[in-house]
Write an enzyme that holds these catalytic residues in place. Structure first.
Site, PDB file in Angstrom:
ATOM      1  N   ASP A 129      -6.479   0.640   5.380  1.00  0.00           N
ATOM      2  CA  ASP A 129      -6.970   0.076   6.686  1.00  0.00           C
ATOM      3  C   ASP A 129      -7.801   0.566   6.503  1.00  0.00           C
ATOM      4  O   ASP A 129      -9.217   0.481   6.962  1.00  0.00           O
ATOM      5  CB  ASP A 129      -6.214  -0.135   8.473  1.00  0.00           C
TER       6      ASP A 129
ATOM      7  N   ASP B 113       0.937  -1.107   0.028  1.00  0.00           N
ATOM      8  CA  ASP B 113      -0.534   0.699  -0.494  1.00  0.00           C
ATOM      9  C   ASP B 113       0.613   1.416  -0.001  1.00  0.00           C
ATOM     10  O   ASP B 113       0.323   2.268  -0.623  1.00  0.00           O
ATOM     11  CB  ASP B 113      -1.060   0.228   0.798  1.00  0.00           C
TER      12      ASP B 113
ATOM     13  N   SER C 128      -7.827  -2.828  14.096  1.00  0.00           N
ATOM     14  CA  SER C 128      -8.837  -2.562  15.002  1.00  0.00           C
ATOM     15  C   SER C 128      -8.880  -0.506  14.606  1.00  0.00           C
ATOM     16  O   SER C 128      -9.701  -0.031  15.428  1.00  0.00           O
ATOM     17  CB  SER C 128      -8.976  -3.045  15.970  1.00  0.00           C
ATOM     18  N   SER C 129      -7.464  -0.306  15.194  1.00  0.00           N
ATOM     19  CA  SER C 129      -7.529   0.721  14.648  1.00  0.00           C
ATOM     20  C   SER C 129      -8.342   1.859  14.528  1.00  0.00           C
ATOM     21  O   SER C 129      -8.880   2.935  14.450  1.00  0.00           O
ATOM     22  CB  SER C 129      -6.067   1.509  14.560  1.00  0.00           C
TER      23      SER C 129
HETATM   24  P1  ADP Z   1      -4.296  -2.514  14.573  1.00  0.00           P
HETATM   25  O1  ADP Z   1      -5.104  -1.799  13.903  1.00  0.00           O
HETATM   26  O2  ADP Z   1      -4.176  -3.597  13.951  1.00  0.00           O
HETATM   27  O3  ADP Z   1      -5.602  -3.800  15.334  1.00  0.00           O
HETATM   28  P2  ADP Z   1      -3.009  -1.106  15.483  1.00  0.00           P
HETATM   29  O4  ADP Z   1      -1.708  -1.023  16.946  1.00  0.00           O
HETATM   30  O5  ADP Z   1      -3.573  -0.121  14.675  1.00  0.00           O
HETATM   31  O6  ADP Z   1      -3.521  -2.712  15.837  1.00  0.00           O
HETATM   32  O7  ADP Z   1      -4.564   0.060  16.968  1.00  0.00           O
HETATM   33  C1  ADP Z   1      -4.782  -0.879  17.782  1.00  0.00           C
HETATM   34  C2  ADP Z   1      -4.971   0.075  18.788  1.00  0.00           C
HETATM   35  O8  ADP Z   1      -6.106   1.145  18.763  1.00  0.00           O
HETATM   36  C3  ADP Z   1      -5.278  -0.259  20.990  1.00  0.00           C
HETATM   37  O9  ADP Z   1      -4.089  -0.641  20.627  1.00  0.00           O
HETATM   38  C4  ADP Z   1      -6.678   0.810  20.529  1.00  0.00           C
HETATM   39  O10 ADP Z   1      -5.243   1.686  21.455  1.00  0.00           O
HETATM   40  C5  ADP Z   1      -7.149   1.544  19.990  1.00  0.00           C
HETATM   41  N1  ADP Z   1      -8.229   0.673  19.892  1.00  0.00           N
HETATM   42  C6  ADP Z   1      -8.378  -0.157  19.043  1.00  0.00           C
HETATM   43  N2  ADP Z   1     -10.452  -1.077  18.471  1.00  0.00           N
HETATM   44  C7  ADP Z   1     -10.204  -0.451  20.834  1.00  0.00           C
HETATM   45  C8  ADP Z   1     -11.511  -0.762  20.567  1.00  0.00           C
HETATM   46  N3  ADP Z   1     -12.614  -0.637  20.441  1.00  0.00           N
HETATM   47  N4  ADP Z   1     -11.278   0.190  22.154  1.00  0.00           N
HETATM   48  C9  ADP Z   1     -10.386   0.535  22.585  1.00  0.00           C
HETATM   49  N5  ADP Z   1      -9.461   0.752  22.149  1.00  0.00           N
HETATM   50  C10 ADP Z   1      -9.604   0.532  20.555  1.00  0.00           C
HETATM   51 MG    MG Z   2      -3.870  -0.354  13.071  1.00  0.00          MG
END
Ligand code: ADP
Ligand code: MG
Length: 397
Positions: A175, A40, A130-131
């Protein structure tokens, strides 16, 4: 957990924290790359799948211009004033929410405050974005409460900017794009140069199974930055020999071969992986809808080998998982996902055999290293938006 159980858990949690029921529900999916590791940020291609693991936010507007945000996944929620959005080191995860607010404000969108509760079924920090889902869901809340609408590609750009500039993570746009522009029932073939995409069918006979190594992604941040810098250095040097080159996206395997030995060896390895991986994305976009199992097996095997030997983003746990996946009944092909260095991997599995596949992987991976993996079949999911059927359910109660 069923959808109704999830909804009830969030309603109860919301009422407990804020003293009433939410009025608005939004959702944004996680994603997995079916092909295209680290392509990407080289303006290349990715075959990316928005998945039915997602992040919901339940919200209720406030009149005072403040946002209160809490999560059922992590403690440490907070309140902040939309007039003065600051980064907060004491509640790090809320910076994804604050970042979206800050970027929207910079862009001049009128923002309404809200009380919000987050819940996600995406495993956090394991490469399923998830971010980005949290950012995309936050943007949906502001958009619905504000009564305005941003064009989807621009939404993805703004969420990426929130993560790059406010949170301080130098991610590409993959993402956010996938979480926002996903179409029901298919993967997206994304062109990261012009940010266009087209749907690619995932045939019913093939299931996508995520296999989470549950290994912490050590050094992922610094290694990621180093890979990016090496790709940029490689592209700059190659542009000296072929002026049409702006990024590694512009180079064919043949052109690279002609100049490869002029590059520093580690840079040459990174470039070779990206150039070949880009080609594999296009091949996979043809092989998957055709359910061409031989081709899927070959492409995934070469992607994994390149990620291990050329891009060097493998880990011990990833090789244990690869062996477990390839030894399982029904497996068609398997590879890494996300940025690598642990986290999630994925397999293409015969849909009739996902049960035996899961049982084998769980046993074999645990036996190899003592870690319990997460193994789940995912379905293609639509992009971020209002969760209207759920809202209807909530109102009817
Ligand atoms: P990925 O995006 O692969 O899951 P990242 O390190 O980029 O990993 O993002 C993860 C971070 O996003 C978590 O440590 C938290 O800070 C935040 N986050 C994501 N989803 C949630 C949620 N449902 N509740 C709280 N924080 C979240
Ligand atoms: Mg992420």
């Amino acid at each position: 957990m069923t959808e109704v159980q999830r909804l009830e858990q969030m309603q109860t949690g919301f009422a407990l924290r804020y003293g009433s029921l939410p009025e608005l529900w939004v959702r944004a999916p996680g994603r997995v790359d079916l092909m295209g590791s680290h392509t990407d940020y080289n303006e290349g291609y990715v075959l990316t799948l928005p998945i039915d693991r997602d992040t919901w936010i339940a919200a209720r507007p406030r009149a005072d211009g403040w946002v209160a945000i809490e999560s059922l996944n992590l403690g440490g929620g907070c309140e902040f004033d939309l007039q003065a959005v600051q980064k907060d080191a004491r509640a790090p995860w809320t910076n994804y929410v604050r970042g979206v607010a800050a970027v929207l404000r910079q862009e001049g969108y009128p923002l309404t405050g809200f009380d919000g509760l987050v819940h996600s079924t995406i495993p956090l920090s394991s490469g399923l974005s998830s971010s980005a889902a949290l950012e995309a869901a936050t943007l949906q809340v502001f958009q619905a409460l504000g009564g305005w609408r941003i064009e989807p590609v621009q939404q993805a750009r703004l969420c990426q900017r929130a993560e790059n500039e406010f949170v301080g993570v130098n991610c590409g746009i993959l993402d956010q794009y996938t979480s926002i522009l996903g179409q029901p029932g298919c993967a997206l073939l994304l062109d990261c140069r012009d940010l266009t995409s087209r749907g690619v069918e995932v045939p019913a006979e093939i299931s996508i199974v995520i296999c989470d190594t549950r290994a912490k992604r050590q050094l992922a941040g610094t290694e990621y930055a180093e890979r990016r810098a090496q790709c940029e250095a490689g592209a700059r040097q190659l542009a000296g020999y072929s002026p049409h080159v702006r990024t590694l996206r512009d180079i064919t395997v043949e052109e690279l071969a002609a100049n490869e030995d002029r590059l520093p060896p580690s840079v040459a390895r990174r470039c070779r992986f990206i150039v070949e991986e880009n080609r594999r994305v296009l091949d996979m976009a043809a092989a998957l809808p055709a359910a061409d199992r031989r081709q899927i097996a070959g492409l995934t095997a070469r992607s994994y080998a390149g990620a291990r030997d050329l891009y060097e983003i493998n880990s011990r746990e990833m090789s244990w998982m690869m062996t477990a996946m390839l030894g399982a009944p029904g497996v068609i092909g398997a590879r890494q996902a996300g940025a690598g260095f642990g986290g999630c991997m994925l397999a293409f599995v015969d849909s009739a055999q996902t049960g035996p596949f899961r049982r084998h992987v769980e046993g074999a991976y645990a036996a190899a290293g003592g870690l319990t993996p997460g193994v789940y079949v995912v379905q293609p999911a639509p992009g971020a938006g209002l969760a209207s059927p759920l809202a209807a359910y909530a109102i009817s109660r």
